[in-house]
Design a protein around this motif. Structure first.
Motif, short mmCIF file in Angstrom:
data_model
loop_
_atom_site.label_atom_id
_atom_site.label_comp_id
_atom_site.label_asym_id
_atom_site.label_seq_id
_atom_site.Cartn_x
_atom_site.Cartn_y
_atom_site.Cartn_z
N ARG A 77 0.84 -1.18 0.00
CA ARG A 77 0.00 0.00 0.00
C ARG A 77 0.88 1.24 0.00
O ARG A 77 1.75 1.39 0.86
CB ARG A 77 -0.90 0.00 1.24
N LYS A 78 0.68 2.06 -0.95
CA LYS A 78 1.46 3.30 -1.06
C LYS A 78 0.79 4.40 -0.23
O LYS A 78 -0.40 4.66 -0.39
CB LYS A 78 1.56 3.75 -2.52
N LEU A 79 1.59 5.00 0.65
CA LEU A 79 1.08 6.08 1.49
C LEU A 79 1.17 7.40 0.75
O LEU A 79 2.14 7.68 0.04
CB LEU A 79 1.87 6.15 2.79
N GLU A 80 0.17 8.18 0.97
CA GLU A 80 0.18 9.52 0.38
C GLU A 80 0.91 10.49 1.31
O GLU A 80 1.12 10.23 2.48
CB GLU A 80 -1.26 9.98 0.16
N LEU A 81 1.30 11.60 0.73
CA LEU A 81 2.06 12.60 1.49
C LEU A 81 1.23 13.17 2.63
O LEU A 81 1.75 13.41 3.74
CB LEU A 81 2.51 13.71 0.55
N LYS A 82 -0.05 13.35 2.43
CA LYS A 82 -0.91 13.92 3.48
C LYS A 82 -1.01 12.97 4.67
O LYS A 82 -0.97 13.40 5.83
CB LYS A 82 -2.30 14.20 2.91
N GLU A 83 -1.13 11.66 4.38
CA GLU A 83 -1.21 10.69 5.46
C GLU A 83 0.06 10.66 6.30
O GLU A 83 0.01 10.58 7.53
CB GLU A 83 -1.48 9.29 4.89
#
Length: 270
Positions: A60-66
């Motif tokens: 799962r790729k995390l987003e920058l906001k998360e």
């Protein structure tokens, strides 16, 4: 009548011929079916079972906001230091007691030294595991500060039948302290402990090697002396027993030095 008998005999012969012709037709079919089943069974036995293919885990790729939100949550957390952990109290008990005041995210307690535990056992004490100090992390730093101020030097419980009746909390809020600092400290202490063990092992190996070399030298000297004695017996001579002298390094006594110094001072005064 003769005609009828001849026709009946002909029919019987024809029937026998048909039955004989039908029998060999059925036998090959049976042999074919048997051979086919044998070959199938041999194939099943010969072929090994195929290994099950493992399913690849989806990353799962995390987003920058998360990531930013998670880092903000970590910055808002606060850590409390417990200077003394009462006996018969573990991480689960500490978390259950302190979670009444707020959300506790992580707990870490330091186990006592194994030598101290052995000494307590020899003295007749309880051999259960104990902890010396600990750290507790709250999800809210301001809440952690309020909890530390309100709990410090207060009884853990007022229930008289509890094991912790009469024990007091010894708690302090650590300002600008993060859980990463604690993990770095633990890793550093582990590295120092491993280096000490390595140094002790190297020193023990050197001592063993020096002792082994001295033993070998002593064996050589004993062998040389035994050869000399045998030679002397053959020649009919008596060898004097060797006297082993030991040399010790000695320092000059301090009293003589003081007396000589006093004499020099007195001579200069005269």
């Amino acid at each position: 009548e003769d005609k009828n008998a001849s026709t009946i005999s002909k029919k019987a012969l024809n029937n026998n011929d048909d039955s004989d012709s039908s029998e060999p037709n059925t036998k090959p079919s049976e042999t074919k079916s048997n051979s086919s089943t044998q070959t199938k069974s041999e194939k099943i036995e010969s072929t090994p079972p195929e290994p099950k293919k493992k399913k690849k885990k989806k990353i799962r790729k995390l987003e920058l906001k998360e990531v930013e939100n998670f880092n903000d949550k970590l910055r808002k957390r606060g850590v409390i230091y417990i200077a003394r952990v009462p006996p018969a109290m573990g991480p689960a008990k500490v978390k259950s007691l302190l979670s009444d005041f707020g959300e506790v995210t992580r707990v870490y307690l330091v186990e006592e030294d194994a030598s101290a535990r052995k000494r307590r056992k020899r003295a007749g004490g309880h051999g259960a595991k104990r902890y010396t100090e600990g750290w507790v992390e709250y999800a809210d730093g301001q809440l952690a500060r309020k909890v530390a101020q309100s709990i410090h030097n207060t009884p853990i419980t007022n229930y008289k039948r509890s094991k912790h009746y009469g024990d007091l909390w010894s708690v302090k809020y650590l300002r600008k302290f993060r859980w990463d600092h604690l993990t770095e400290k633990v890793a550093y202490e582990r590295r120092v402990r491993e280096q000490k063990l390595m140094v002790e092992m190297m020193a023990a190996r050197k001592e063993n090697a020096a002792y082994a070399s001295l033993v070998e030298a002593g064996k050589k000297m004993d062998g040389m002396e035994a050869k000399k004695r045998k030679k002397a017996k053959r020649m009919g001579m008596d060898l004097p027993q060797p006297e082993r002298k030991r040399h010790f390094r000695q320092t000059a006594p301090l009293e003589e030095q003081k007396r000589s110094a006093n004499k020099a001072v007195l001579a200069s005064l005269v």
